[in-house]
Design an enzyme around this catalytic site. Structure first.
Site, short mmCIF file in Angstrom:
data_model
loop_
_atom_site.label_atom_id
_atom_site.label_comp_id
_atom_site.label_asym_id
_atom_site.label_seq_id
_atom_site.Cartn_x
_atom_site.Cartn_y
_atom_site.Cartn_z
CG HIS A 1 -1.71 1.21 1.46
ND1 HIS A 1 -3.03 1.32 1.10
CD2 HIS A 1 -1.37 2.41 1.99
CE1 HIS A 1 -3.46 2.53 1.41
NE2 HIS A 1 -2.48 3.21 1.96
CD GLU A 2 1.98 3.40 3.68
OE1 GLU A 2 2.18 4.48 3.10
OE2 GLU A 2 0.97 3.18 4.38
CG HIS B 1 0.27 6.07 -0.69
ND1 HIS B 1 -0.80 6.64 -1.31
CD2 HIS B 1 -0.18 5.61 0.50
CE1 HIS B 1 -1.86 6.53 -0.52
NE2 HIS B 1 -1.52 5.90 0.58
#
Lengths: 318, 186
Positions: A142-143, A146
């Site tokens: 998820h990070e 980003h």
């Protein structure tokens, strides 16, 4: 949308954000100039520019400072390093982001950095102690999405600009409140200006947060794609939902960076009615995010979470 | 006059559309090429670990020559593979050969406990994880690229422009329906 198209759309949006903020800034500085004093308007603008440039240059270490994230030593936490490396290969990143550790019992993670090659992923020790490997991978993915989508770039810019707007509006507001004389304008204009100065920081904040919320869904979907495992992301989010520990150093100015909003409880008390509308939340509610993943992946989360061993065991953390 | 300007307008719009679409195909192709380079790096890394691993096992089980030869052959095949499909097959072959090498190692407790062997085994597992991560990325870029050049209107002009379907990184039998692998485990 392919990855490159998403990145381009993010770049485009970044442009719009920069333009919008610049416009907002000019309007406020203009208001100060017209209502109060031309030189004060120019002064406010100069301060804003100086602060903005300084904040952008220093954003990397500033964010690390605000989140209390520590760089890892040379050979420290090798399995975690490998895990991050593998996820970033799966994401097609050219450079594996650095890892920074936040010593905090609350499970959470964030990403920061203006460019993908200069980015880092921050994880709390609580996250390592809570998540089994599969779910930790999902959070890292998820990070990393980003970073890959240039969300970190956009969010860092937005953070800095929102800070700048608040600063300039503050200068204007204080000048009116504490004996600033209005040279040219009458009462109505002054009232309008006061209202403008009060609302401006909120407009900036609102824009920043609406940007952040949409991005969370995108990053969840990105993580599911990177690992080819939407269920892992949903499981991780459910585990975050069940956990009630709050970050010790949660701070409104970095709230949008984290995988799960670190300040929910504090914020909803402080903001009362506004919190109800959800307008000021940095993150969509976890159940909504889980539901979106279930829809994409065509699965339902089990009632009970798997009780696999947390990844901290593999790292030798106790 | 009006007719002429309409024609010119249409031509300009078409030109822009074609240019944008062409650039998109080029971008997708580059993404897939990068994805392939990522796999290639990891395959090379895996191949580089093999000689040390074979030496480590040879130190304890010198007479198991057949297994060593098999692993070495599989490694050479992997290094010689040029297309994604053949590389995937060769990689599977190496996995099978390594399986036999590790089966041999099972019989030597001293070897299994040696630090060198454990480290090599850990590196190998890590490389295999990295190959499968790189493979996920590559295969998704190939899917985007192939879909783009197989869709109207590009399907008509992709070939003359030099765009060919890319091969997935998957070994023969990888696409078999799941029940086959289930029947193998029972």
């Amino acid at each position: 949308m392919t990855l490159q198209e998403q990145i381009r759309s993010n770049r485009f949006r970044s442009g719009i954000v920069v333009f919008g903020f610049a416009l907002l800034l000019l309007v406020i500085a203009g208001l100060i100039g017209v209502v109060l004093d031309l030189s004060l308007g120019v002064f406010a603008l100069a301060i804003a520019l100086a602060y903005g440039i300084f904040a952008l240059v220093r954003s990397r270490s500033m964010i690390a400072g605000m989140t209390r994230a520590q760089a890892l030593g040379e050979k420290e936490l090798e399995p975690l390093r490998r895990l991050v490396e593998n996820v970033s290969i799966g994401a097609g990143l050219a450079v594996t982001p650095e890892i920074r550790l936040v010593d905090d019992a609350a499970p959470n993670a964030f990403a920061a950095g203006l460019r993908p090659e200069k980015s880092y992923v921050g994880v709390t020790t609580g996250l390592l102690r809570t998540m089994p490997k599969r779910e930790l991978e999902a959070v890292i993915a998820h990070e990393i999405s980003h970073i890959r989508n240039r969300d970190t770039y956009l969010m860092t810019m937005a953070t800095v600009f929102a800070g700048v707007i608040a600063l300039v509006a503050d200068i204007g507001f204080r000048s009116i409140a504490y004996g600033g004389r209005s040279r040219k304008a009458g009462g109505i204009v002054v009232v309008l200006a006061v209202v403008g100065f009060i609302l401006a920081p909120y407009a900036a904040l609102l824009l920043r947060m609406s940007l952040s919320r949409r991005r969370e869904y995108l990053a969840d979907a990105g993580a599911a794609e990177i690992l080819n495992d939407p269920e892992a992301m949903a499981l991780a989010l459910r585990r975050l939902e069940l956990d009630t520990t709050s970050l010790r150093y949660a701070d409104a100015s970095t709230a949008h960076l984290w995988v799960e909003s670190p300040t929910d409880r504090v914020d909803s008390e402080r903001r009362g009615v506004l919190a109800m509308s959800g307008l000021f939340n940095t993150h969509p509610a976890l159940p909504d995010r889980i539901e979106a993943l279930e829809e994409v992946g065509g699965f339902r989360l089990p009632e009970r979470l798997p009780d696999d061993e947390p990844f901290a065991a593999a790292l030798g953390l106790t | 006059m009006l007719g002429l300007s309409i024609v010119i307008g249409v031509v300009v719009v078409l030109g822009v559309v074609v240019a944008l679409g062409y650039n998109r195909l080029v971008r997708l192709r580059n993404e897939a090429d990068t994805g392939w380079a990522n796999i290639d790096v990891q395959l090379q890394r895996r191949a580089d670990l093999i000689p040390n691993l074979v030496e480590a096992v040879r130190g304890y089980a010198a007479h198991e020559r057949a297994v060593f030869d098999e692993v070495t052959r599989a490694r050479t095949a992997l290094q010689g593979a040029t297309t994604p499909g053949s590389a995937a097959n060769a990689n599977e072959g190496l996995t099978a050969a390594l399986g036999r090498l590790f089966a041999v190692a099972e019989a030597y407790p001293d070897l299994k406990a040696s630090e060198n062997f454990l480290r090599l085994q850990g590196d190998l597992t890590d490389t295999e994880d990295k190959i499968s991560a790189a493979r996920r990325y590559y295969n998704s870029t190939v899917m985007h690229f192939n879909t783009a050049i197989q869709s109207i209107p590009w399907v008509l002009v992709a070939r003359p422009l030099g765009f060919r379907d890319k091969e997935f990184f998957s070994a023969e039998g990888d696409t078999a329906p799941p029940q086959v692998s289930f029947s193998q485990t029972t």
